[in-house]
Design an enzyme around this catalytic site. Structure first.
Site, PDB file in Angstrom:
ATOM      1  CG  ASP A  47      -3.321  50.656 148.078  1.00 58.97           C
ATOM      2  OD1 ASP A  47      -2.981  51.850 148.089  1.00 58.97           O
ATOM      3  OD2 ASP A  47      -4.240  50.216 147.365  1.00 58.97           O
ATOM      4  CE1 TYR A  48       0.883  43.934 154.311  1.00 58.72           C
ATOM      5  CE2 TYR A  48       3.123  44.809 154.115  1.00 58.72           C
ATOM      6  CZ  TYR A  48       2.208  43.965 154.728  1.00 58.72           C
ATOM      7  OH  TYR A  48       2.611  43.156 155.770  1.00 58.72           O
ATOM      8  CE  LYS A 127      12.801  47.292 152.410  1.00 61.65           C
ATOM      9  NZ  LYS A 127      12.096  46.370 151.498  1.00 61.65           N
ATOM     10  CB  CYS A 374     -13.515  51.595 116.321  1.00 61.92           C
ATOM     11  SG  CYS A 374     -12.179  52.793 116.169  1.00 61.92           S
TER      12      CYS A 374
END
EC number: 6.5.1.2
Length: 632
Positions: A47-48, A127, A374
């Site tokens: 997102d960044y 990287k 459950c």
């Protein structure tokens, strides 16, 4: 400045990127970057890079964020010291078009010094997504602003090792955690590897998980000069760009968020120089993954064999990376509650290659439905941290069926006991694996299986007993918490299978690789399975006994403790060769990487596979060569 309320709304995407003013977007990018470099990311890397930073670069290409090195946050000491060398950032490209522009700049600079494009040599390295630092042999510094950084030499005093045991003083690098180690030991405690990496660096005392990671060499300082590389001509880079990127991305067992390309030619590097932020002869390619936005039709709870309830989101059929996606996991109900994952939510999905699709974020939150009971047994659910759990382990149908199917799946020497078969057995009061081994053809036919199917199932049960398997695989099939194949093998390298039920907490903790918390879970797990184990073990399974570590150390041959991969058609059955290799102290892997020492080839092996291995520094040998180095 943005208020915390506005920042929270941007994170939740109540406010979308296109709704932000340029100044607000700039401030948010700076805030997100500071949080990331402090080890507490507020949004994902994807997102960044691909949403917020990409939008900012499009709107304000001259924003100061693109002109100087990003600050590293408040997590480090205020006092900064001069770095032995400049540590600049790396320029980034997010598409082939941007890479092409970088190549054009190289070509123009090359022409100025009489260097033809075809003569330009390039190298590529993974990287790393860790904490950058500089090791001068005496001290370790953070990158800081590229000129001054903080002294974090304490991490070496705590026992942190250097990648490949390379020694100190190798300059720039990053503190990282092995991806396999994070997924095995830390994924349930930390959302991102970076959250964990920051705990290694901070001044506070290390917790048990951090100490164990350092001792196990799960966390390391990796000097850039020790990274594996691809190298070749500019012509080759252009012709095989996608292939090279794919190759480099899997070279190391660390989180990688791109590929760094740089010029090898010294004269061209000198000609191109640097600006205030990065070297012009270097660039990082970060590939955007396929991302789609899709509406959630329903969220259904799924009961696992351990009792954990997993939310499964049913979505509108969507084509993503070549596959039609209709269901995607919501991970756990803590996230469902936090993100607002409900019917009508709009979510962002990503899928890279053949990886399972995952939800990146919930763009449009909706009211959520958290189950109280459950779905399988009706018992009340309880919260254990972020997980909803059904604690009715002995009587919950879904858990019983899950444990039985898991047993036969892990044994991997049988067919026929999938979920449909086991559900039918459960409907006729079969509640355990041990009960299944008491069945005969007549009983199966009475349950409703056809004669042919019944005969085949009994034959498969006999096969599962007679066909040789490793003792650690047999133990792992019982599905104890934290006792997968690797940990079971590790345990049986120190103690015989039938002796482990009498082990004390101290004895397990003394085994390399088991911390006290894990040992406690193992002791509890062994108590929980001992009765079922004794019922099943009496059938005399054909188990291959694990060689003790102390006995392995007496073996002396050229391949001892080396990592090898077998490929191609062998004269000896390949699985038998793998088993024998382990017995004589060889580490067997299934995929080629820079960590592999030898590739043992049989017939019908493609030349490309051999060439790729050689490029990674792996020694290739024939089956005959291998056999000559060990005693078969």
């Amino acid at each position: 400045m943005l208020s915390q309320n506005i920042i929270d709304k941007i994170i939740r995407q109540d406010i979308l990127v296109d709704e932000l003013l340029d100044e607000e977007l700039s401030i948010f990018c700076q805030t997100a970057n500071l949080a990331y470099r402090s080890g507490k990311p507020i949004i994902s890397n994807e997102d960044y890079d691909f949403i917020y930073l990409a939008t900012l670069k499009n709107k304000e290409p001259n924003n100061p964020l693109f002109k100087s090195i990003e600050p590293e946050g408040r997590a480090f000491a205020e006092e900064k010291v001069l770095l032995p060398e400049l540590m600049l950032s790396i320029d980034k490209a997010y598409s082939w078009n941007e890479m092409s522009k970088w190549i054009e700049r190289l070509e123009k600079s090359g022409m100025l010094i009489g260097l033809d494009l075809n003569a330009i040599q390039i190298k590529a390295t993974p990287k790393l997504d860790g904490f950058a630092g500089f090791d001068d042999g005496n001290r370790l510094y953070t990158r800081g602003d590229g000129k001054k950084g903080s002294d974090i030499s304490r991490v070496f005093k705590r026992g942190l090792c250097v990648f490949k045991d390379s020694g100190r003083g190798l300059g720039a690098g990053e503190i990282v955690v092995k991806k396999s180690y994070f997924e095995k030991y830390l994924v349930h405690s930390f959302e991102y590897p970076r959250n964990f990496q920051s705990s290694l660096i901070k001044e506070k005392a290390l917790d048990e998980q951090a100490q164990k990671a350092i001792i196990d060499k799960g966390a390391l300082f990796v000097p850039f000069i020790k990274l594996p590389i691809w190298s070749g001509s500019m012509t080759e880079l252009v012709a095989k760009f996608e292939e090279i990127v794919s190759q480099v991305l899997v070279m190391v067992d660390f989180d990688v968020d791109g590929v760094v390309f740089e010029v090898i030619n010294i004269d061209l590097k000198t000609q191109m120089g640097a600006n205030r932020k990065f070297h012009r002869w270097q660039i990082a390619f970060k590939e955007n993954k396929d991302i789609v936005q899709v509406k959630v039709l329903n969220v259904m709870p799924q009961v696992g064999r351990s009792g954990k309830i997993t939310p499964v989101a049913e979505v509108e059929p969507t084509l993503l990376s070549g596959a039609t996606i209709v269901r995607v996991t919501g991970h756990h109900y803590g996230l469902v509650k936090e993100q607002g994952l409900g019917i009508g939510s709009v979510v962002e999905l990503t899928r890279s290659g053949l990886v399972i699709p995952k939800i990146i974020s919930v763009l449009k939150p909706m009211p959520v439905d958290i189950p109280d009971n459950c779905l399988s047994c009706g018992m009340p659910l309880v919260w254990e941290s972020d997980f909803l759990v059904c604690v009715n382990h002995k009587n919950c149908p879904a858990q019983i069926i899950g444990r039985i199917t898991y047993f036969f799946k892990v044994l991997a020497n049988n067919d026929g006991f999938g979920i449909a078969t086991v559900e039918k057995l459960y409907a006729h009061n079969i509640r355990s694996v041990s009960q299944i081994y008491t069945l005969n053809v007549e009983r199966l036919m009475a349950i409703g299986f056809g004669e042919k199917t019944s005969i085949n199932l009994i034959s498969q049960l006999s096969r599962s007993i007679s066909e040789k398997i490793e003792d650690w695989r047999f133990l792992a099939a019982f599905g104890m918490h934290r006792m997968g194949l690797g940990n079971c093998e590790n345990l049986l390298k120190s103690y015989r299978l039938n002796d482990i039920f009498d082990l004390t907490l101290e004895q397990i903790t003394n085994i390399d690789g088991f911390a006290e918390l894990t040992a406690q879970v193992i002791v509890q797990g062994l108590v929980s399975i001992v009765d079922e184990y004794n019922q099943i073990y009496q059938y005399n399974f054909n188990l291959d006994t694990t060689v003790f570590t102390k006995d392995l150390q007496t073996l002396m041959h050229e391949l001892f403790d080396k990592r090898i991969v077998f490929t191609g058609k062998m004269n000896c059955p390949r699985n038998e060769m793998k088993k024998h290799a382990k017995l004589v102290g060889i580490k067997v892997s299934t995929t080629i990487s820079t960590k592999i020492d030898y590739l043992v080839i049989g017939s019908r092996v493609g030349q490309k596979k051999i060439q790729n291995a050689e490029k990674l520094g792996v020694v290739v040998m024939t089956e005959a060569d291998y056999l000559s180095k060990i005693t078969m």
